[in-house]
Structures are given as C-alpha cells and as structure tokens.
Scaffold this motif. Sequence first.
Motif, PDB file in Angstrom:
ATOM      1  N   PRO A  63       0.844  -1.215   0.000  1.00  0.00           N
ATOM      2  CA  PRO A  63       0.000   0.000   0.000  1.00  0.00           C
ATOM      3  C   PRO A  63       0.874   1.258   0.000  1.00  0.00           C
ATOM      4  O   PRO A  63       1.004   1.973   0.998  1.00  0.00           O
ATOM      5  CB  PRO A  63      -0.801  -0.150   1.290  1.00  0.00           C
ATOM      6  CG  PRO A  63       0.107  -0.908   2.216  1.00  0.00           C
ATOM      7  CD  PRO A  63       0.918  -1.831   1.337  1.00  0.00           C
ATOM      8  N   TRP A  64       1.497   1.550  -1.140  1.00  0.00           N
ATOM      9  CA  TRP A  64       2.542   2.592  -1.227  1.00  0.00           C
ATOM     10  C   TRP A  64       2.104   3.927  -0.636  1.00  0.00           C
ATOM     11  O   TRP A  64       2.917   4.625  -0.026  1.00  0.00           O
ATOM     12  CB  TRP A  64       2.976   2.756  -2.684  1.00  0.00           C
ATOM     13  CG  TRP A  64       3.613   1.522  -3.240  1.00  0.00           C
ATOM     14  CD1 TRP A  64       3.007   0.586  -4.048  1.00  0.00           C
ATOM     15  CD2 TRP A  64       4.954   1.049  -3.023  1.00  0.00           C
ATOM     16  NE1 TRP A  64       3.890  -0.439  -4.340  1.00  0.00           N
ATOM     17  CE2 TRP A  64       5.087  -0.175  -3.721  1.00  0.00           C
ATOM     18  CE3 TRP A  64       6.043   1.531  -2.288  1.00  0.00           C
ATOM     19  CZ2 TRP A  64       6.276  -0.916  -3.709  1.00  0.00           C
ATOM     20  CZ3 TRP A  64       7.221   0.806  -2.280  1.00  0.00           C
ATOM     21  CH2 TRP A  64       7.330  -0.405  -2.988  1.00  0.00           C
ATOM     22  N   GLU A  65       0.821   4.294  -0.806  1.00  0.00           N
ATOM     23  CA  GLU A  65       0.366   5.595  -0.303  1.00  0.00           C
ATOM     24  C   GLU A  65       0.442   5.673   1.220  1.00  0.00           C
ATOM     25  O   GLU A  65       0.581   6.756   1.793  1.00  0.00           O
ATOM     26  CB  GLU A  65      -1.085   5.858  -0.753  1.00  0.00           C
ATOM     27  CG  GLU A  65      -1.286   5.971  -2.246  1.00  0.00           C
ATOM     28  CD  GLU A  65      -0.339   6.989  -2.876  1.00  0.00           C
ATOM     29  OE1 GLU A  65       0.293   6.655  -3.910  1.00  0.00           O
ATOM     30  OE2 GLU A  65      -0.188   8.085  -2.285  1.00  0.00           O
ATOM     31  N   ARG A  66       0.357   4.515   1.876  1.00  0.00           N
ATOM     32  CA  ARG A  66       0.322   4.507   3.360  1.00  0.00           C
ATOM     33  C   ARG A  66       1.686   4.192   3.980  1.00  0.00           C
ATOM     34  O   ARG A  66       1.848   4.245   5.198  1.00  0.00           O
ATOM     35  CB  ARG A  66      -0.677   3.448   3.861  1.00  0.00           C
ATOM     36  CG  ARG A  66      -2.116   3.774   3.556  1.00  0.00           C
ATOM     37  CD  ARG A  66      -3.090   2.911   4.380  1.00  0.00           C
ATOM     38  NE  ARG A  66      -3.127   1.510   3.948  1.00  0.00           N
ATOM     39  CZ  ARG A  66      -2.716   0.489   4.713  1.00  0.00           C
ATOM     40  NH1 ARG A  66      -2.182   0.697   5.904  1.00  0.00           N
ATOM     41  NH2 ARG A  66      -2.818  -0.763   4.246  1.00  0.00           N
ATOM     42  N   VAL A  67       2.701   3.858   3.152  1.00  0.00           N
ATOM     43  CA  VAL A  67       3.992   3.436   3.703  1.00  0.00           C
ATOM     44  C   VAL A  67       5.012   4.569   3.643  1.00  0.00           C
ATOM     45  O   VAL A  67       5.210   5.179   2.583  1.00  0.00           O
ATOM     46  CB  VAL A  67       4.562   2.222   2.946  1.00  0.00           C
ATOM     47  CG1 VAL A  67       5.844   1.727   3.629  1.00  0.00           C
ATOM     48  CG2 VAL A  67       3.540   1.089   2.862  1.00  0.00           C
ATOM     49  N   HIS A  68       5.656   4.820   4.793  1.00  0.00           N
ATOM     50  CA  HIS A  68       6.733   5.812   4.864  1.00  0.00           C
ATOM     51  C   HIS A  68       8.054   5.083   5.080  1.00  0.00           C
ATOM     52  O   HIS A  68       8.123   4.128   5.866  1.00  0.00           O
ATOM     53  CB  HIS A  68       6.455   6.794   6.006  1.00  0.00           C
ATOM     54  CG  HIS A  68       5.354   7.745   5.659  1.00  0.00           C
ATOM     55  ND1 HIS A  68       5.600   9.066   5.302  1.00  0.00           N
ATOM     56  CD2 HIS A  68       4.011   7.568   5.583  1.00  0.00           C
ATOM     57  CE1 HIS A  68       4.444   9.662   5.038  1.00  0.00           C
ATOM     58  NE2 HIS A  68       3.466   8.778   5.202  1.00  0.00           N
ATOM     59  N   TRP A  69       9.105   5.538   4.368  1.00  0.00           N
ATOM     60  CA  TRP A  69      10.391   4.854   4.342  1.00  0.00           C
ATOM     61  C   TRP A  69      11.469   5.721   4.992  1.00  0.00           C
ATOM     62  O   TRP A  69      11.760   6.822   4.493  1.00  0.00           O
ATOM     63  CB  TRP A  69      10.759   4.514   2.895  1.00  0.00           C
ATOM     64  CG  TRP A  69       9.682   3.757   2.176  1.00  0.00           C
ATOM     65  CD1 TRP A  69       8.656   4.300   1.431  1.00  0.00           C
ATOM     66  CD2 TRP A  69       9.488   2.343   2.138  1.00  0.00           C
ATOM     67  NE1 TRP A  69       7.847   3.304   0.935  1.00  0.00           N
ATOM     68  CE2 TRP A  69       8.331   2.093   1.345  1.00  0.00           C
ATOM     69  CE3 TRP A  69      10.186   1.252   2.690  1.00  0.00           C
ATOM     70  CZ2 TRP A  69       7.865   0.793   1.092  1.00  0.00           C
ATOM     71  CZ3 TRP A  69       9.736  -0.025   2.433  1.00  0.00           C
ATOM     72  CH2 TRP A  69       8.576  -0.259   1.653  1.00  0.00           C
ATOM     73  N   PHE A  70      12.019   5.248   6.073  1.00  0.00           N
ATOM     74  CA  PHE A  70      13.115   5.917   6.779  1.00  0.00           C
ATOM     75  C   PHE A  70      14.373   5.072   6.607  1.00  0.00           C
ATOM     76  O   PHE A  70      14.337   3.985   6.004  1.00  0.00           O
ATOM     77  CB  PHE A  70      12.749   6.063   8.265  1.00  0.00           C
ATOM     78  CG  PHE A  70      11.563   6.969   8.495  1.00  0.00           C
ATOM     79  CD1 PHE A  70      10.260   6.481   8.472  1.00  0.00           C
ATOM     80  CD2 PHE A  70      11.757   8.322   8.720  1.00  0.00           C
ATOM     81  CE1 PHE A  70       9.176   7.326   8.663  1.00  0.00           C
ATOM     82  CE2 PHE A  70      10.678   9.178   8.938  1.00  0.00           C
ATOM     83  CZ  PHE A  70       9.380   8.673   8.900  1.00  0.00           C
TER      84      PHE A  70
END
Length: 247
Positions: A63-70
């Motif tokens: 769900p790319w819109e809901r995933v944040h990448w640190f």
Amino acid sequence: MAGNERRLIEVADAATLAEVAAVRLLARMAANPGRIAICLAGGSSPKQLYELLATEDYRGKIPWERVHWFIGDERFVPENDPRHNMAMARRAFLDRCAPPANIHPIPTEAANPDEAAARYEHELKAFNGVDRLDPAWPLFDLVLMGVGPDGHTASLFPDYPALQETERWVVGVPEAHVEPFVSRVTLTLPALASCREMLFEVAGAGKRAILTRVLAGEPLPANRARSNGETVWLVDKAALPGDTRAA
Ligand code: 6PG
C-alpha cells in the motif's frame, strides 16, 4: 516472542532470504490498517530484497500511499555519492514505486553529522507525534538491519559513544573504522528498538566469522540491538557456523 529473545531462521541461500524478508515485511504492513513506517538498512545485504519489492510479484501488494520509508543510518556523503544508503534504496525500488513525500532520507546536505542527526530526530518526532519513545506506540512497524565484519549494526560501532546513547534518537558518528571510512549518522539503540519487528539479513560465507561471535554471545552492537517487539535473524546456510548448520 517479545523482549530480548532473538529468533534465528535458517534459509537455503541469499535469494530465499530476500523472499522470506519480503514476506515478513508484507505481513507487517498487512497487520497495520493505518500509516506504516519502515526503517531501511544500508550496505549490500538488503539490495536483493529492495529489488524484489519493485517486481510485479510484490509491487501490487504494497500500500505505497500509506507506507513511509526511513533509514537506520547514513554515510555522511552527498545523495549523488554511490556510498549513500538511501540513494541505493531509491535506485533499487523507492523512486519507481513510492510517493516522493513518503521517502525520508537523513539530510546529509547539513553542515555536519551532528546537525543532520538533530534534524532527522526532529523529523522522526514530528512523524511520531510525541517526542518520547513509548513501547506501546512503536515508531516503526519494521526495522531492517545488517551486521558488519566487526559486529557493528546501523552505524553503531563497537566501543563508540553512540552505542551508550539512551536519550537521543539519532546521533552523528565521527569517522567509521570500517569501509566506507566516512562520518556517519545513525539511529540509536532505543530508537531502533521502537519497532514491532527488527529483521536482520545475514547471508554469505563472508558473514560466518562474525556470526560465530554473535551466536557465542559477545556483547557486540549487533547483539545489543533488539526490538521491543520481535527480533528475527534471517541467516542463509553459507553464513552459518559449521556446528549450527542443520544436518
Ligand atoms: C552501512 C550499514 C551497515 C551494514 C553492515 C553490513 O551503512 O554500512 O547500515 O550497518 O548493515 O555494514 O553491511 P553489508 O550488508 O554490506 O555486509
């Protein structure tokens, strides 16, 4: 399994390890109907996983819109430098798949590693909504980790002050004593522990010596890094010390 226990999962080879890691990552995403936060690792070990996430088999399940990448640590070099960890992840999958606003690099354009660390800590606290770590409210759904030849993980090196940090979430690290010999910025043990799952990827015969020391219980950074939730080590056959390999 919670707390300080570590679970070791043996897999056949590096390709299988990447597949198993991808399945665990998707399971963590599926378990969270809200905003998801993933903390990526640098180095070479996660690259196969990252490339897998951009393939048809996996891309449609995220769900790319809901995933944040640190990112758990960064080499203090410009983003166009081949040694830059987030740049590697961008090339491997993020730039083709993730909304640009969901990608959170460590700001290596800052004046120095300490300033970059302070800015990233500020960003993590703003993202988390509270400026203290709470086991009931993990910062990350999953944290990816690796282990270096000296037992370091992220950029937490043996005998470096950063390893003892208990208050700050992110710190600058003077020159590393392993390749690449550049300053670093790293999340600290308390910030990395603030996750539902900490997932180590360890593959290849080149890891056997350090894995032997880790499994022998030496107080190395990679041994001290644990999740408040689940800590899993994915290890392929080639990396496992002789006596621990399944018959
Ligand atoms: C880095 C990494 C580091 C890495 C280990 C293992 O910036 O180098 O974050 O902690 O995970 O050094 O590196 P490899 O996966 O390349 O063996």
